[in-house]
Scaffold this active site. Sequence first.
Site, PDB file in Angstrom:
ATOM      1  N   PRO A  96       0.825  -1.203   0.000  1.00 33.22           N
ATOM      2  CA  PRO A  96       0.000   0.000   0.000  1.00 33.22           C
ATOM      3  C   PRO A  96       0.867   1.264   0.000  1.00 33.22           C
ATOM      4  O   PRO A  96       1.914   1.287   0.667  1.00 33.22           O
ATOM      5  CB  PRO A  96      -0.830  -0.103   1.286  1.00 33.22           C
ATOM      6  CG  PRO A  96      -0.299  -1.258   2.048  1.00 33.22           C
ATOM      7  CD  PRO A  96       0.611  -2.056   1.174  1.00 33.22           C
ATOM      8  N   VAL A  97       0.465   2.274  -0.770  1.00 32.83           N
ATOM      9  CA  VAL A  97       1.277   3.497  -0.843  1.00 32.83           C
ATOM     10  C   VAL A  97       1.056   4.357   0.401  1.00 32.83           C
ATOM     11  O   VAL A  97       0.014   4.273   1.047  1.00 32.83           O
ATOM     12  CB  VAL A  97       0.984   4.346  -2.110  1.00 32.83           C
ATOM     13  CG1 VAL A  97       1.508   3.669  -3.350  1.00 32.83           C
ATOM     14  CG2 VAL A  97      -0.482   4.661  -2.237  1.00 32.83           C
ATOM     15  N   GLY A 100       3.883   3.672   5.294  1.00 31.05           N
ATOM     16  CA  GLY A 100       5.001   3.306   6.160  1.00 31.05           C
ATOM     17  C   GLY A 100       5.632   1.974   5.820  1.00 31.05           C
ATOM     18  O   GLY A 100       6.446   1.457   6.580  1.00 31.05           O
ATOM     19  N   GLY A 102       7.308   1.405   2.905  1.00 31.94           N
ATOM     20  CA  GLY A 102       8.411   1.564   1.963  1.00 31.94           C
ATOM     21  C   GLY A 102       8.039   1.288   0.517  1.00 31.94           C
ATOM     22  O   GLY A 102       8.877   0.819  -0.261  1.00 31.94           O
ATOM     23  N   ALA A 105      10.335   3.103  -2.168  1.00 37.41           N
ATOM     24  CA  ALA A 105      11.688   2.527  -2.292  1.00 37.41           C
ATOM     25  C   ALA A 105      11.627   1.177  -2.997  1.00 37.41           C
ATOM     26  O   ALA A 105      12.501   0.846  -3.803  1.00 37.41           O
ATOM     27  CB  ALA A 105      12.326   2.382  -0.907  1.00 37.41           C
ATOM     28  N   ALA A 106      10.581   0.392  -2.718  1.00 33.06           N
ATOM     29  CA  ALA A 106      10.467  -0.935  -3.342  1.00 33.06           C
ATOM     30  C   ALA A 106      10.229  -0.806  -4.845  1.00 33.06           C
ATOM     31  O   ALA A 106      10.834  -1.538  -5.639  1.00 33.06           O
ATOM     32  CB  ALA A 106       9.342  -1.728  -2.682  1.00 33.06           C
ATOM     33  N   ASP A 149      15.328   2.904   4.440  1.00 35.52           N
ATOM     34  CA  ASP A 149      14.361   2.230   3.556  1.00 35.52           C
ATOM     35  C   ASP A 149      15.071   1.577   2.369  1.00 35.52           C
ATOM     36  O   ASP A 149      14.869   0.389   2.087  1.00 35.52           O
ATOM     37  CB  ASP A 149      13.340   3.235   2.997  1.00 35.52           C
ATOM     38  CG  ASP A 149      12.217   3.507   3.969  1.00 35.52           C
ATOM     39  OD1 ASP A 149      12.415   3.278   5.170  1.00 35.52           O
ATOM     40  OD2 ASP A 149      11.146   3.965   3.522  1.00 35.52           O
TER      41      ASP A 149
HETATM   42  O1  PMV Z   1       7.155   6.097   6.126  1.00 36.35           O
HETATM   43  P1  PMV Z   1       8.308   5.306   5.673  1.00 36.35           P
HETATM   44  O2  PMV Z   1       8.041   3.880   5.534  1.00 36.35           O
HETATM   45  O3  PMV Z   1       8.959   5.864   4.444  1.00 36.35           O
HETATM   46  O4  PMV Z   1       9.404   5.379   6.831  1.00 36.35           O
HETATM   47  C1  PMV Z   1      10.131   6.539   7.042  1.00 36.35           C
HETATM   48  C2  PMV Z   1      11.110   6.347   8.155  1.00 36.35           C
HETATM   49  C3  PMV Z   1      11.583   7.673   8.745  1.00 36.35           C
HETATM   50  O5  PMV Z   1      12.508   7.330   9.771  1.00 36.35           O
HETATM   51  C4  PMV Z   1      10.427   8.428   9.353  1.00 36.35           C
HETATM   52  C5  PMV Z   1      12.284   8.541   7.706  1.00 36.35           C
HETATM   53  C6  PMV Z   1      13.614   8.024   7.248  1.00 36.35           C
HETATM   54  O6  PMV Z   1      14.069   8.473   6.181  1.00 36.35           O
HETATM   55  O7  PMV Z   1      14.256   7.207   7.931  1.00 36.35           O
END
Ligand code: PMV
Length: 323
Positions: A96-97, A100, A102, A105-106, A149
């Site tokens: 899911p976009v 949290g 990633g 990045a994936a 990530d």
């Molecule tokens: O929301 P996500 O899954 O992209 O996680 C970000 C993690 C943070 O620590 C909030 C940001 C980072 O770049 O590490």
Amino acid sequence: MTRATAPGKIILFGEHAVVYGRPAIAAPVSQLRATAVVEDSLTPGIRLIAPDLNADVLLHEAPPDDPVAAVVLQLQTAAHLTHLPDLTITITSQIPVASGLGSGAAITAAVIRALAAHLGLTDLVSDEWVSNLTFEIEKIHHGTPSGIDNTVVAYERPVYFERIQPHNRIEPFAVAQPLRLLVADTGQSSSTKVVVGDVRRQWQAEPATFEAIFDGCGHIARAARQAIEAGDLAEVGRLMNDNHRLLQAMTVSSPALDGLVAAAQACGALGAKLSGAGRGGNMIALVTPERETAVRQALLRASARTVITTILTATSPNLENGI
Ligand code: PMV
């Protein structure tokens, strides 16, 4: 036709504080994957298709902020290619976009791997190369990413990560007892860039308070690594609860996340916390096999959109590449 995939990820400890140089622990979620397929095309140009998003654009007509166009151009520069053949690149994702996990990045890592393989750049491709290129793209979207990530998604293995210049500390660690984790989605999307920017403004306004919170997160991540290496799951769970309280103090939790965390804790999870940027997205709960079903049901009753199980073990598909 060339196909490549990359996994989603969860942050077990240390999100946000990791941007400020404190250690963090993250792990891949291998059952949720982004997939990129690269095919030769009979029509001119590079066509970028994301059926899930109803997106279909030609590279040279893509808007400047098109994430996949940026990946293709970045790879072209990194590989010193003056010309790219006519191609179709199709992207699909189960992640899911803005939740949290990633997903950005994936998708980036999957496109890099598929495109590099299709273009025969096998000498260039290593997990480190994929991670570094993915990081360059993360910078475009996130402003100040820590690098965690792209590292987890490219190496596809659990990592203990510390953002240090010029070379990040990226360490694998032993997992003495498998960690059985439920990942529950609030169904609410949240922009990492916005939340990270908001934490930065609060840190600038109250540096002493936020430095102390970040220090607390760093202590927790270090203690958590020891507990994971020692197989002390009760301690890992307690540390997750402590980390969630510090994330609440950073104002990155939300009523929906707090509701899921409380539901898991009340139902006998060893520990629970939000995972990722927060203000929506996913939370994680550490459970014993005996409590897994009950905690899953409690999460669904507390309005989780989906609940998946992921098990963190010592083994990983990319071990042979080392870190
Ligand atoms: O929301 P996500 O899954 O992209 O996680 C970000 C993690 C943070 O620590 C909030 C940001 C980072 O770049 O590490």
